[in-house]
Each structure stands twice: as C-alpha cells, then as structure tokens.
Design an enzyme around this catalytic site. Structure first.
Site, mmCIF file in Angstrom:
data_model
loop_
_atom_site.group_PDB
_atom_site.id
_atom_site.type_symbol
_atom_site.label_atom_id
_atom_site.label_comp_id
_atom_site.label_asym_id
_atom_site.label_seq_id
_atom_site.Cartn_x
_atom_site.Cartn_y
_atom_site.Cartn_z
ATOM 1 N N LYS A 14 1.027 -1.236 -0.058
ATOM 2 C CA LYS A 14 0.159 0.135 0.216
ATOM 3 C C LYS A 14 0.631 1.500 0.346
ATOM 4 O O LYS A 14 0.638 2.753 -0.402
ATOM 5 C CB LYS A 14 -1.055 -0.081 1.208
ATOM 6 C CG LYS A 14 -2.177 -0.801 1.260
ATOM 7 C CD LYS A 14 -2.799 -1.043 2.867
ATOM 8 C CE LYS A 14 -2.470 -1.420 3.632
ATOM 9 N NZ LYS A 14 -1.742 -2.301 3.809
ATOM 10 N N ARG A 89 -10.071 0.448 7.795
ATOM 11 C CA ARG A 89 -9.662 -1.046 8.994
ATOM 12 C C ARG A 89 -10.320 -1.610 9.527
ATOM 13 O O ARG A 89 -10.007 -3.361 9.619
ATOM 14 C CB ARG A 89 -7.755 -0.971 9.061
ATOM 15 C CG ARG A 89 -6.343 -1.313 8.776
ATOM 16 C CD ARG A 89 -5.720 -0.645 9.321
ATOM 17 N NE ARG A 89 -4.729 -1.603 9.105
ATOM 18 C CZ ARG A 89 -3.314 -0.942 8.373
ATOM 19 N NH1 ARG A 89 -3.097 0.434 8.391
ATOM 20 N NH2 ARG A 89 -2.105 -1.916 8.386
ATOM 21 N N ARG A 128 11.912 -6.113 5.432
ATOM 22 C CA ARG A 128 11.551 -5.069 5.855
ATOM 23 C C ARG A 128 12.365 -3.802 6.617
ATOM 24 O O ARG A 128 13.334 -3.531 7.813
ATOM 25 C CB ARG A 128 10.387 -4.079 5.441
ATOM 26 C CG ARG A 128 10.535 -2.175 5.811
ATOM 27 C CD ARG A 128 9.088 -1.986 5.267
ATOM 28 N NE ARG A 128 7.972 -2.774 5.965
ATOM 29 C CZ ARG A 128 6.818 -2.458 5.783
ATOM 30 N NH1 ARG A 128 6.439 -1.874 5.418
ATOM 31 N NH2 ARG A 128 5.881 -2.693 7.211
ATOM 32 N N ARG A 134 11.932 -0.513 12.053
ATOM 33 C CA ARG A 134 9.846 -1.320 12.528
ATOM 34 C C ARG A 134 9.656 -2.040 13.310
ATOM 35 O O ARG A 134 10.210 -3.249 12.484
ATOM 36 C CB ARG A 134 8.781 -0.880 10.916
ATOM 37 C CG ARG A 134 8.927 0.215 10.795
ATOM 38 C CD ARG A 134 7.973 0.198 10.432
ATOM 39 N NE ARG A 134 6.356 -0.316 10.394
ATOM 40 C CZ ARG A 134 5.600 -0.347 9.561
ATOM 41 N NH1 ARG A 134 6.039 0.391 7.916
ATOM 42 N NH2 ARG A 134 4.533 -0.717 9.619
ATOM 43 N N ARG A 146 -0.632 -9.397 12.987
ATOM 44 C CA ARG A 146 -1.383 -8.690 12.165
ATOM 45 C C ARG A 146 -1.694 -9.423 11.148
ATOM 46 O O ARG A 146 -2.930 -8.650 10.352
ATOM 47 C CB ARG A 146 -0.038 -7.470 11.813
ATOM 48 C CG ARG A 146 0.606 -6.617 12.621
ATOM 49 C CD ARG A 146 2.491 -6.382 12.038
ATOM 50 N NE ARG A 146 2.037 -5.596 10.635
ATOM 51 C CZ ARG A 146 2.698 -4.662 10.180
ATOM 52 N NH1 ARG A 146 4.104 -5.426 10.547
ATOM 53 N NH2 ARG A 146 2.804 -4.201 9.207
HETATM 54 P P1 B4P Z 1 4.190 -1.511 2.135
HETATM 55 O O1 B4P Z 1 4.134 -0.780 0.513
HETATM 56 O O2 B4P Z 1 5.201 -0.904 2.986
HETATM 57 O O3 B4P Z 1 3.090 -2.459 3.029
HETATM 58 P P2 B4P Z 1 2.407 -1.456 3.417
HETATM 59 O O4 B4P Z 1 1.069 -2.865 3.435
HETATM 60 O O5 B4P Z 1 2.048 -0.329 3.303
HETATM 61 O O6 B4P Z 1 1.921 -1.817 4.878
HETATM 62 P P3 B4P Z 1 1.642 -1.958 6.119
HETATM 63 O O7 B4P Z 1 0.356 -2.830 6.609
HETATM 64 O O8 B4P Z 1 2.463 -2.468 7.447
HETATM 65 O O9 B4P Z 1 1.915 -0.211 7.133
HETATM 66 P P4 B4P Z 1 0.892 -0.007 7.956
HETATM 67 O O10 B4P Z 1 1.374 1.665 8.243
HETATM 68 O O11 B4P Z 1 -0.141 0.808 6.856
HETATM 69 O O12 B4P Z 1 5.610 -2.913 1.522
HETATM 70 C C1 B4P Z 1 6.013 -3.804 2.569
HETATM 71 C C2 B4P Z 1 7.175 -4.400 2.263
HETATM 72 O O13 B4P Z 1 7.306 -4.918 1.028
HETATM 73 C C3 B4P Z 1 8.136 -2.576 1.902
HETATM 74 O O14 B4P Z 1 10.211 -3.243 1.999
HETATM 75 C C4 B4P Z 1 7.845 -2.698 0.188
HETATM 76 O O15 B4P Z 1 9.676 -3.014 -0.210
HETATM 77 C C5 B4P Z 1 7.644 -4.071 0.075
HETATM 78 N N1 B4P Z 1 7.305 -4.976 -1.403
HETATM 79 C C6 B4P Z 1 6.353 -3.980 -1.338
HETATM 80 N N2 B4P Z 1 5.807 -3.965 -3.221
HETATM 81 C C7 B4P Z 1 6.440 -5.437 -3.340
HETATM 82 C C8 B4P Z 1 6.867 -6.324 -4.371
HETATM 83 N N3 B4P Z 1 5.775 -5.622 -5.425
HETATM 84 N N4 B4P Z 1 7.244 -7.295 -4.565
HETATM 85 C C9 B4P Z 1 8.148 -6.894 -3.526
HETATM 86 N N5 B4P Z 1 8.506 -6.742 -2.328
HETATM 87 C C10 B4P Z 1 6.962 -4.910 -2.181
HETATM 88 O O16 B4P Z 1 0.466 -0.392 9.414
HETATM 89 C C11 B4P Z 1 1.286 -0.715 10.548
HETATM 90 C C12 B4P Z 1 0.437 -0.265 11.514
HETATM 91 O O17 B4P Z 1 -0.498 0.820 11.798
HETATM 92 C C13 B4P Z 1 -0.553 -1.483 11.880
HETATM 93 O O18 B4P Z 1 -0.264 -2.650 12.389
HETATM 94 C C14 B4P Z 1 -1.717 -0.930 12.856
HETATM 95 O O19 B4P Z 1 -0.718 -1.277 13.901
HETATM 96 C C15 B4P Z 1 -1.851 0.611 12.663
HETATM 97 N N6 B4P Z 1 -2.163 1.217 11.556
HETATM 98 C C16 B4P Z 1 -2.272 1.966 10.678
HETATM 99 N N7 B4P Z 1 -3.582 2.322 10.338
HETATM 100 C C17 B4P Z 1 -4.075 1.910 11.007
HETATM 101 C C18 B4P Z 1 -6.216 1.714 11.108
HETATM 102 N N8 B4P Z 1 -6.804 2.685 10.141
HETATM 103 N N9 B4P Z 1 -6.986 1.974 12.323
HETATM 104 C C19 B4P Z 1 -6.260 1.413 13.254
HETATM 105 N N10 B4P Z 1 -4.249 0.805 13.551
HETATM 106 C C20 B4P Z 1 -4.138 1.204 11.864
#
Ligand code: B4P
Length: 200
Positions: A14, A89, A128, A134, A146
């Site tokens: 995302k 979420r 990551r 993190r 998660r």
């Molecule tokens: P990212 O792109 O960083 O992943 P994300 O989906 O944004 O991650 P996440 O769910 O952890 O984040 P959030 O901050 O929302 O990609 C992950 C990895 O994969 C990276 O290293 C990237 O380089 C790699 N990658 C990406 N695309 C790739 C591909 N095509 N091929 C190979 N590798 C690839 O959430 C973090 C925490 O915050 C949650 O657990 C929760 O505790 C809290 N939180 C956030 N929003 C919330 C909400 N609305 N309600 C309640 N809690 C919340």
C-alpha cells in the site's frame, strides 16, 4: 474531485504504490500508518498510546484513528482528491469515513484492493524489518498476528464497498511497476467515468 482507498493486508504494498499514485494523479496521501509513526516520533500522547498497540501487531483503537483522520481532512483542501492508505481498517472506520466525507458532500469513488499471499507478506515484512527499524516488522509472531487481525477485522470491510460496486481486486504480487500499471488502469477507467458523469 475523486477519492480512492488503497486496501490490502500488511505488507501488500500500500505504502509503496501510494507514493507512485499520488505523484501521478496529484492526490493528497493520507496514510494512517505514517501519521501514527509521526506521532510516535514526536512523542505525543496519541503516539505513546498508539505505540503499545502497534508494537504488538494490533490495531490502534478506532476513536484515536478516526479523530486523527477527521483533523487531517479539515487541514487539507485536496484539489484532485484524497488517497486513503491503510484506512479504513474496521467497519466502524469505514462508516465514520463515509460520514466525514458526506458532510463535505464527497464520497469514495473506488477501492483498490491488493491481493498477496500470507507467505509472501511475511517474507516482505521480515526483509523490511532488517533495515526499517520498525518494531512491528522484526518478529515473525507479531507479523502473523497482524495478518490474523487483518483477516478478522479488516478483510470484511472489502464487502462493505463490494456491495456498492466500488471494489476492484488487483494482484499485488509481481514487479512494483506491473502492479502500478494495473492500479493505473483502474484509476483511469474511474477518471473517465467521473468525467462522463462530471461529478465534482
Ligand atoms: P509497504 O508498501 O510498506 O506495505 P504496507 O501495505 O503499506 O504496510 P503496513 O500495513 O505495514 O503499514 P501501515 O503503515 O498501514 O510494503 C511492505 C514491504 O514490501 C516493503 O518493504 C516494500 O518494499 C515491499 N514491497 C512492496 N511491493 C512489493 C512487490 N511488488 N514485490 C516485493 N516487495 C514489495 O500499518 C502499520 C500499523 O499501524 C498497523 O499494523 C496498525 O497497528 C497501525 N495502523 C495503521 N492504520 C491503522 C488504522 N486505520 N486503524 C488502526 N490501526 C492502524
């Protein structure tokens, strides 16, 4: 103005895809994950409260996240629209978002859902975790928690949007560029429809 949600499990890309989408389409990026991590860095009360949940791989309570989004929507006057990343979420967050947008006579145009297998997610997040600092990425047990929370609380939110015909599922495995192309195709189809209906 059009508003998009980028939906998907933790580590589905995302954040990675959001950066590219906001650059190409001039949207305002609202990532609840980034906003919460900033609160933690700034050592605010909200950040200290959120850290306890995030470190365990749990969701931060709805009222905290909804309040944060509410004040962000007030702050930003998004010309082209918003890209919501990692929000909503839970069902309560989805309902709150609809209410907040309808107060501004706006709505969600499209929900793009990235689909990635659990094993691929765990692999990506552990990788990551080697460099991100993190705490929620370094421990496999927390990463799997998660994912469990996602299946239980977040995945059902997709059907909320599916009923309205707003959900588009996109394969989230493959190269970052190929996934971006698939997302862009959906966004542009939506933009064409938007123009045809000339919705504000
Ligand atoms: P990212 O792109 O960083 O992943 P994300 O989906 O944004 O991650 P996440 O769910 O952890 O984040 P959030 O901050 O929302 O990609 C992950 C990895 O994969 C990276 O290293 C990237 O380089 C790699 N990658 C990406 N695309 C790739 C591909 N095509 N091929 C190979 N590798 C690839 O959430 C973090 C925490 O915050 C949650 O657990 C929760 O505790 C809290 N939180 C956030 N929003 C919330 C909400 N609305 N309600 C309640 N809690 C919340």
């Amino acid at each position: 103005m059009f508003n998009i949600i980028l939906f998907g499990p933790p580590g589905s890309g995302k954040g990675t895809q959001s950066d590219k989408i906001v650059e190409k389409y001039g949207l305002v990026h609202l990532s609840t994950g980034n906003l919460l991590r900033q609160e933690i860095t700034d050592r605010t009360d909200l950040g200290l409260k959120a850290k306890n949940f995030m470190d365990k791989g749990q969701l931060v309570p709805d009222e905290v996240v909804i309040g944060m989004i509410d004040s962000c929507l007030e702050k930003h006057n998004a010309g082209n629209g918003f890209l919501f990343d990692g929000f909503p979420r839970t069902a309560a967050q989805a309902e709150a978002l609809d209410k907040l947008l309808s107060l501004k006579k706006k709505s969600i145009s499209k929900v793009l859902a990235l689909e990635v297998s659990e094993e691929e997610l765990v692999k990506r997040l552990l990788k990551r975790g080697e460099t991100s600092g993190r705490t929620d990425d370094t421990n496999e047990g927390i990463i799997r928690n998660r994912y469990t929370v996602y299946k239980k609380d977040t995945e059902p939110v997709a059907s909320y949007y599916e009923q309205d015909g707003k959900l588009v599922r996109v394969k989230g495995e493959g190269s970052v560029d190929d996934i971006f192309e698939a997302l862009s195709t959906s966004i542009e189809a939506e933009l064409r429809e938007h123009k045809a209906l000339s919705i504000d």
